[in-house]
Design a protein around this motif. Structure first.
Motif, short mmCIF file in Angstrom:
data_model
loop_
_atom_site.label_atom_id
_atom_site.label_comp_id
_atom_site.label_asym_id
_atom_site.label_seq_id
_atom_site.Cartn_x
_atom_site.Cartn_y
_atom_site.Cartn_z
N GLY A 101 -86.81 52.91 162.95
CA GLY A 101 -88.28 52.83 163.13
C GLY A 101 -88.93 53.35 164.21
O GLY A 101 -89.93 53.67 164.25
N VAL A 102 -87.96 53.63 165.37
CA VAL A 102 -88.34 54.27 166.51
C VAL A 102 -88.29 55.85 166.40
O VAL A 102 -88.86 56.50 167.09
CB VAL A 102 -87.60 53.63 167.89
CG1 VAL A 102 -87.82 54.53 169.18
CG2 VAL A 102 -87.89 52.34 167.80
N ARG A 103 -87.21 56.16 165.51
CA ARG A 103 -86.66 57.56 165.60
C ARG A 103 -87.66 58.43 164.76
O ARG A 103 -87.66 59.56 164.96
CB ARG A 103 -85.32 57.53 164.94
CG ARG A 103 -84.52 57.10 165.90
CD ARG A 103 -82.89 57.23 165.43
NE ARG A 103 -82.29 58.34 165.53
CZ ARG A 103 -81.51 58.81 166.69
NH1 ARG A 103 -81.21 57.74 167.91
NH2 ARG A 103 -80.94 59.83 166.92
N ILE A 104 -88.05 57.86 163.50
CA ILE A 104 -88.86 58.80 162.63
C ILE A 104 -90.14 59.20 162.94
O ILE A 104 -90.57 60.30 162.36
CB ILE A 104 -88.89 57.86 161.13
CG1 ILE A 104 -89.08 58.60 160.12
CG2 ILE A 104 -89.69 56.72 161.28
CD1 ILE A 104 -88.78 58.12 158.68
N PHE A 105 -90.92 58.65 163.80
CA PHE A 105 -92.28 58.95 164.15
C PHE A 105 -92.25 59.26 165.76
O PHE A 105 -91.34 58.61 166.56
CB PHE A 105 -93.30 57.70 163.73
CG PHE A 105 -93.50 57.59 162.20
CD1 PHE A 105 -94.00 58.86 161.38
CD2 PHE A 105 -93.39 56.44 161.90
CE1 PHE A 105 -94.30 58.45 160.02
CE2 PHE A 105 -93.51 56.21 160.38
CZ PHE A 105 -94.07 57.44 159.61
N ASP A 106 -93.39 59.79 166.26
CA ASP A 106 -93.54 60.07 167.83
C ASP A 106 -94.63 59.25 168.02
O ASP A 106 -95.65 58.75 167.17
CB ASP A 106 -93.22 61.17 168.15
CG ASP A 106 -94.28 62.16 167.81
OD1 ASP A 106 -95.46 61.93 167.45
OD2 ASP A 106 -94.11 63.60 167.45
N ALA A 107 -94.82 59.21 169.36
CA ALA A 107 -96.08 58.51 169.95
C ALA A 107 -97.54 58.98 169.53
O ALA A 107 -98.40 58.15 169.30
CB ALA A 107 -96.09 58.28 171.29
N SER A 108 -97.60 60.37 169.03
CA SER A 108 -98.82 60.97 168.79
C SER A 108 -99.30 60.59 167.39
O SER A 108 -100.41 60.96 166.86
CB SER A 108 -98.60 62.63 168.96
OG SER A 108 -97.78 62.99 168.09
N GLN A 109 -98.46 60.02 166.51
CA GLN A 109 -98.72 59.61 165.18
C GLN A 109 -99.32 58.41 165.02
O GLN A 109 -99.42 58.23 163.65
CB GLN A 109 -97.49 59.96 164.21
CG GLN A 109 -96.69 61.39 164.35
CD GLN A 109 -95.61 61.66 163.35
OE1 GLN A 109 -94.58 61.22 163.94
NE2 GLN A 109 -95.87 62.03 162.08
N ASP A 110 -99.73 57.78 166.07
CA ASP A 110 -100.39 56.61 165.84
C ASP A 110 -99.74 55.35 164.95
O ASP A 110 -100.64 55.04 164.05
CB ASP A 110 -101.91 56.74 165.52
CG ASP A 110 -102.93 55.67 165.63
OD1 ASP A 110 -102.82 54.73 166.59
OD2 ASP A 110 -103.87 55.63 165.01
N VAL A 111 -98.74 55.14 165.21
CA VAL A 111 -98.06 54.04 164.30
C VAL A 111 -97.75 52.86 164.77
O VAL A 111 -96.98 52.06 164.52
CB VAL A 111 -96.66 54.60 163.48
CG1 VAL A 111 -97.01 55.97 162.82
CG2 VAL A 111 -95.84 55.07 164.74
N HIS A 112 -98.20 52.66 166.26
CA HIS A 112 -98.27 51.62 166.96
C HIS A 112 -96.67 51.27 167.45
O HIS A 112 -96.06 51.95 168.19
CB HIS A 112 -98.88 50.45 166.42
CG HIS A 112 -100.30 50.65 166.43
ND1 HIS A 112 -101.04 51.71 166.62
CD2 HIS A 112 -101.27 49.69 165.81
CE1 HIS A 112 -102.40 51.56 166.47
NE2 HIS A 112 -102.44 50.27 165.84
N ALA A 113 -96.18 50.18 166.68
CA ALA A 113 -94.64 49.94 167.24
C ALA A 113 -93.66 50.52 166.44
O ALA A 113 -92.44 49.93 166.72
CB ALA A 113 -94.36 48.31 166.92
N GLY A 114 -94.05 51.61 165.55
CA GLY A 114 -93.08 52.40 164.75
C GLY A 114 -93.06 52.34 163.40
O GLY A 114 -94.20 51.93 162.77
N ALA A 115 -91.99 52.60 162.74
CA ALA A 115 -91.75 52.33 161.33
C ALA A 115 -91.21 51.23 160.74
O ALA A 115 -90.59 50.44 161.44
CB ALA A 115 -91.04 53.78 160.99
N SER A 116 -91.53 50.87 159.46
CA SER A 116 -90.82 49.98 158.88
C SER A 116 -90.78 50.28 157.25
O SER A 116 -90.97 51.39 157.05
CB SER A 116 -91.65 48.57 158.81
OG SER A 116 -92.78 48.78 158.21
N GLY A 117 -90.25 49.35 156.47
CA GLY A 117 -89.99 49.61 154.95
C GLY A 117 -88.80 49.85 154.62
O GLY A 117 -87.85 50.46 155.40
#
Length: 335
Positions: free
Chosen positions: A264-280
């Motif tokens: 969940g940390v690897r899939i997005f970067d800070a510029s994508q506004d996902v707050h604490a990362g990914a889930s699902g």
């Protein structure tokens, strides 16, 4: 008798199943992230021609499953079982996909730990002599999950900084008794752990204790340490949960080092506004079927532990005031 059970919670496979093929399909936001080039296909939008998000998710899972079949070179008739799961009530996305794939079907629900759990169960079927080849697929969709678990996206509610962004995607692998590829050598099935977290916008905190518990038991069962792995990747703890899990493990005497990461940390970067990362469900599924499988095949990683993390709550349990139980399931993959 060849007892494969080791210690409290771990199974070591006598004949480790081979990962013959993998396929990962994601939505546009995931494709724009740092792992975009590792995915087999990136959809241009969230619907891809379907009339609902739920139908789109099922279509995405069908694509991932068929992609693994095609890449493996096996005929569908050579596959003994399909294991699949998702986040929706009665795993409806998987049920609809299984209707199209038309293989003997085992529905699996482990929330966001479903990929790791399915890999463990599929490996047990093969190692136990009950199957030659097992197809596995897992999916989630940002908009279907928001509609079911939180608030309507049309409402435009403010998201908490601890909240995570549900991945739109589907990941699939095909396991075989024989062949070339990375092998699943062990699995540690987790216990349900509940520290009383009730905030559905902070699932990382709800899942972190369970992930830490599974890792601790895995190391104890096999007499290993973090340094025995090139990478230990949790499923979808996000930045909040990953830090909490690392702290719990540190207090238990385990220094995890830089090899402890989170899908969940690897899939997005800070510029994508996902707050604490990914889930699902798809979070660990697409990272594993994409980036991690590519690195295992290339020899960049030799031994990896994937620790799927799941928040075992539902709209029903939330409305009854229940806290959020967590689960962590681990599988070891070796090149």
């Amino acid at each position: 008798m060849d007892l494969r059970r080791k210690g409290n919670q771990t199974v070591v496979f006598a004949n480790p199943p081979v990962i013959l093929a993998s396929y990962a399909v994601v939505g546009p936001k995931e494709g724009q992230g740092p792992l975009g080039k590792t995915f087999s296909n990136v959809w241009k939008d969230q619907l891809n021609g379907e009339k609902s998000w739920e139908l789109a998710e099922s279509k995405m899972l069908q694509e991932a499953l068929q992609g693994s079949i095609d890449q493996s070179g096996l005929a569908k008739e050579q596959i003994d079982f399909l294991l699949a799961g998702d986040l929706l009530n009665q795993i409806v996305s998987s049920n609809l996909a299984a209707r199209q794939i038309a293989l003997p079907f085992i529905g699996v629900y482990g929330a966001c730990s479903t990929m790791a759990l399915s890999l463990a169960l599929g490996s047990m079927l093969i190692d136990g002599g009950f199957a030659q080849n097992v197809l596995i697929g897992v999916s989630s969709h940002h908009d279907t999950a928001e509609r079911q678990f939180r608030l309507p996206t049309e409402q435009g509610s403010q998201r908490a900084m601890s909240a995570q962004w549900t991945v739109t995607g589907a990941g699939s692998v095909l396991l075989g008794k024989q062949g070339a590829g990375p092998r699943i050598t062990a699995a540690t099935l987790g216990r349900v752990i509940d520290y009383g977290e009730t905030d559905a916008n902070n699932m990382g905190a709800a899942m972190a204790p369970a992930v830490a518990d599974t890792i601790l038991n895995h190391f104890q069962d096999l007499q290993r340490k973090a340094q025995d792995y090139d990478l230990i990747a949790s499923g979808d703890l996000g930045t909040v949960g990953l830090a909490l899990a690392a702290e719990v493990l540190k207090q238990s005497g385990l220094e995890m080092g830089t090899g402890f990461t989170d899908c969940g940390v690897r899939i997005f970067d800070a510029s994508q506004d996902v707050h604490a990362g990914a889930s699902g469900c798809a979070c660990s599924a697409v990272v594993f079927a994409g980036e991690l499988m590519q690195k295992l095949k290339a020899g960049e990683l030799k031994r990896v532990m994937l620790v799927g993390s799941g928040a075992l709550h539902s709209p029903t349990s939330a409305m009854q005031g229940e806290s959020i139980p967590g689960i962590g399931h681990a599988v070891v993959i070796e090149a």
